[in-house]
Design an enzyme around this catalytic site. Structure first.
Site, short mmCIF file in Angstrom:
data_model
loop_
_atom_site.label_atom_id
_atom_site.label_comp_id
_atom_site.label_asym_id
_atom_site.label_seq_id
_atom_site.Cartn_x
_atom_site.Cartn_y
_atom_site.Cartn_z
N ASP A 147 0.76 -1.12 -0.02
CA ASP A 147 -0.04 0.03 -0.12
C ASP A 147 1.07 1.46 0.04
O ASP A 147 1.98 1.37 0.63
CB ASP A 147 -1.01 0.05 1.33
CG ASP A 147 -1.72 1.06 1.33
OD1 ASP A 147 -2.71 1.20 0.44
OD2 ASP A 147 -1.82 1.95 2.26
N GLU A 201 15.16 -15.23 -0.40
CA GLU A 201 15.71 -16.26 0.59
C GLU A 201 14.51 -17.24 0.70
O GLU A 201 14.88 -18.60 1.28
CB GLU A 201 15.72 -15.58 1.85
CG GLU A 201 16.90 -14.67 2.06
CD GLU A 201 16.91 -14.09 3.39
OE1 GLU A 201 16.49 -14.41 4.35
OE2 GLU A 201 17.57 -12.79 3.63
#
Length: 584
Positions: free
Chosen positions: A239, A292
């Site tokens: 957002d 990751e």
């Protein structure tokens, strides 16, 4: 000709044993792995408050979402994006977060989130969740601590507190205004009972902006990302992705030059609180963190920035994966404007190796089943209501909206669908004033209607309480009586319905791999030049023709696979789009 609204079957795609598609860097049996899912995905936005209510309190919740996932599989989407469900005082429908790592009791619990996520993954649906990093709730523990700690404290350094101007600090630090109307600064009362510093809130007073130059803020959100990634989410819609970093010194906004723009443009200087260069390092850091994790986890930017070349800087290879294409969403229904924004989008996003995205509606804008039939002067976030002049008739407006959807879903890249648009829901324009809840309505003292009209709970069953939204008759915003005829159960199986039009379009989009295709504009078909106001292009093996003007056009020879409305005698009327498989 084939039935243009042949019923599609359930949507499926292959996954590995863990439920995630293989990493694109791997190769199997000498062949490259398939491209990342998000490059071509159709992503369905769920606004939890208004999707499905399992508790009966009139507010949608996560168990309600779980109960309706099969309907999304039947629709044919690839992923779900959930608007905020975090702990919140709900001053701005959950975009004021008081705890980023918990579920607000209105929506359920962490356990109900986990069940929803597992159920979605079992059905082959990926799940993206909203993240709100520009600001927190004023009830967030950090902000409460900042109020108590006082000026110059480490607690206040997490937010943008500043001394005021004027002899006694009685004036705001600068002239910035809130997106919701009114000043973007609020003065606090200090511990001694005297007026003190001011804090910045680009939105409501209950949404203080973080100071992203503070390492503590950056570390907080790394932890938030890991919390939800560890639970298995497939990504985040970020957002106000363009707003985190503010210009050094917080200078005044140059009002005459900036006008009403939500971002920088070719003519205007960059607004000092939007699209600052420092935001890019934040997202490079987040990208490294996401990489990751196994699977194709994604970052999607809500970045109201002009022009498209600037938006594309959010999705360079080491930053976010997608950015909403608001230039397309806000484009008027004119052939020249649409062709220009489509070309610009494909060039800008393609230039950095990212897919273009396409969107027509969301929880912040007037539903496109109404908006596209209005004039071009309706600003984002202002809304419409009973006093708005020139509201369109519903059926002609819906005809145009279906044509726009037929055009959008034929474009290469990724597409977003907002809950209820597959039912042809229009903007609700007759909400009573006492029912409105958007902060914009209150901060402008009723001058702007705000966004409630696109957030009314959607109808599932015509003859059920609250049209199937809730087992009770409760609905946090009142549903209009016309919702009955638009309910999903009334449309399911009706080949003329908007629901079946969407299902057919999504099935064909997948079958003909339109999301992974290439667009080739056609200036003529079968030796005839296209009339002015008609857009025609080829994507993979399909020809798509959209009549955006007034003059009829001839439907190409071949099998008519999809039509947004009737095409009598092989002629394409205005506000109609067709997909045709050409004759060999």
């Amino acid at each position: 000709m084939a039935d243009p609204l042949e019923h599609p079957g359930p949507h499926e795609f292959a996954t590995d044993d863990a439920g995630a598609q293989p990493d694109v860097t791997q190769e199997t049996a000498g062949e490259s792995a398939p491209p990342e899912w998000w490059r071509t995905a159709v992503i369905y936005q769920v606004y939890p408050r208004s999707f499905a209510d399992a508790s009966g309190d009139g507010i949608g919740d996560l168990p309600g979402v779980t109960s309706r996932l099969d309907a999304l599989v039947e629709l044919g989407v690839d992923a779900v994006w959930l608007s905020p469900f975090y702990r919140s005082p709900q001053r701005d429908a959950g975009y004021d977060v008081s705890d980023y790592c918990d579920v607000d009791p209105l929506f359920g619990t962490l356990a109900s989130f986990d069940r929803m996520l597992e159920a979605a993954h079992q059905r082959g649906l990926r799940v993206i969740i909203d993240l709100v990093p520009n600001h927190s709730s004023s009830e967030h523990p950090w902000f409460q601590a900042a109020l108590e700690a006082g000026p110059g404290s480490p607690e206040r350094a997490r937010y943008l507190f500043r001394d005021g101007k004027g002899e006694h600090g009685e004036l705001p630090p600068n002239n910035w205004e809130s997106v919701f109307g009114g000043p973007a600064w609020t003065r606090v009362i200090e511990a001694d009972g005297e007026p003190g510093q001011w804090y910045l809130h680009l939105f409501d007073t209950s949404q203080p902006d973080f100071d992203w130059s503070n390492p503590e803020v950056r570390e907080l959100f790394r932890g938030v990302l890991r919390f939800w990634l560890d639970r298995g989410v497939d990504g985040f819609r970020v957002d106000v992705a363009h707003g985190l970093v503010k210009a050094e010194g917080l200078p005044d906004l140059e009002l005459p030059e900036a006008g009403g723009s939500l971002g920088g443009s070719r003519e205007a200087p960059i607004v000092p609180y939007w699209a600052q260069e420092g935001v890019h390092e934040v997202y490079r850091d987040w990208r490294r963190l996401l990489e990751e994790y196994e699977g194709d986890r994604v970052l999607v930017a809500e970045a109201w920035v002009d022009p498209l070349e600037r938006v594309a800087s959010w999705v360079r290879p080491d930053e976010m994966h997608q950015a909403f294409n608001f230039s397309y969403l806000m484009s008027p229904w004119r052939a020249d404007a649409l062709r220009e924004v489509i070309d610009d989008s494909l060039a800008a996003f393609g230039g950095v190796g990212a897919p273009s995205t396409w969107v027509l509606s969301n929880h912040d804008v007037i539903r496109h089943a109404t908006r596209l039939a209005l004039g071009e002067d309706h600003l984002q976030g202002h809304g419409i209501g009973p006093k708005t002049q020139g509201l369109p008739d519903r059926m002609p407006a819906l005809r145009r909206a279906r044509a726009a959807t037929g055009l959008m879903l034929a474009l290469p890249g990724s597409a977003y669908v907002y809950q209820g648009e597959e039912l042809g829901l229009p903007e609700v324009t007759d909400l009573p004033d006492h029912a409105r809840q958007d902060p914009t309505w209150f901060r402008t003292k009723g001058e702007r209607y705000g966004r409630d009209g696109c957030r009314v709970p959607i109808p599932w069953e015509a003859d059920a309480p609250a049209y199937g939204f809730s087992e009770s008759s409760s609905s946090w915003l009142p549903q209009p009586s016309e919702w009955r005829e638009l309910a999903r159960d009334r449309q399911l199986g009706d080949p003329s319905s908007t629901l079946e039009f969407y299902r057919a379009a999504l099935r064909l989009r997948s079958e003909f791999a339109l999301g992974a295709g290439e667009l080739e504009w056609l200036s003529e078909l079968e030796g005839e030049r296209m009339p002015k106001g008609v857009l025609a292009f080829r994507n993979n093996s399909l020809i798509v023709v959209a009549n955006v003007g007034a003059d009829e056009a001839r439907v190409p020879e071949g099998t008519l696979l999809l039509a947004s409305s009737e095409v009598p005698d092989g002629l394409l009327p205005a506000d109609t789009t067709v997909w045709v498989l050409p004759a060999r």
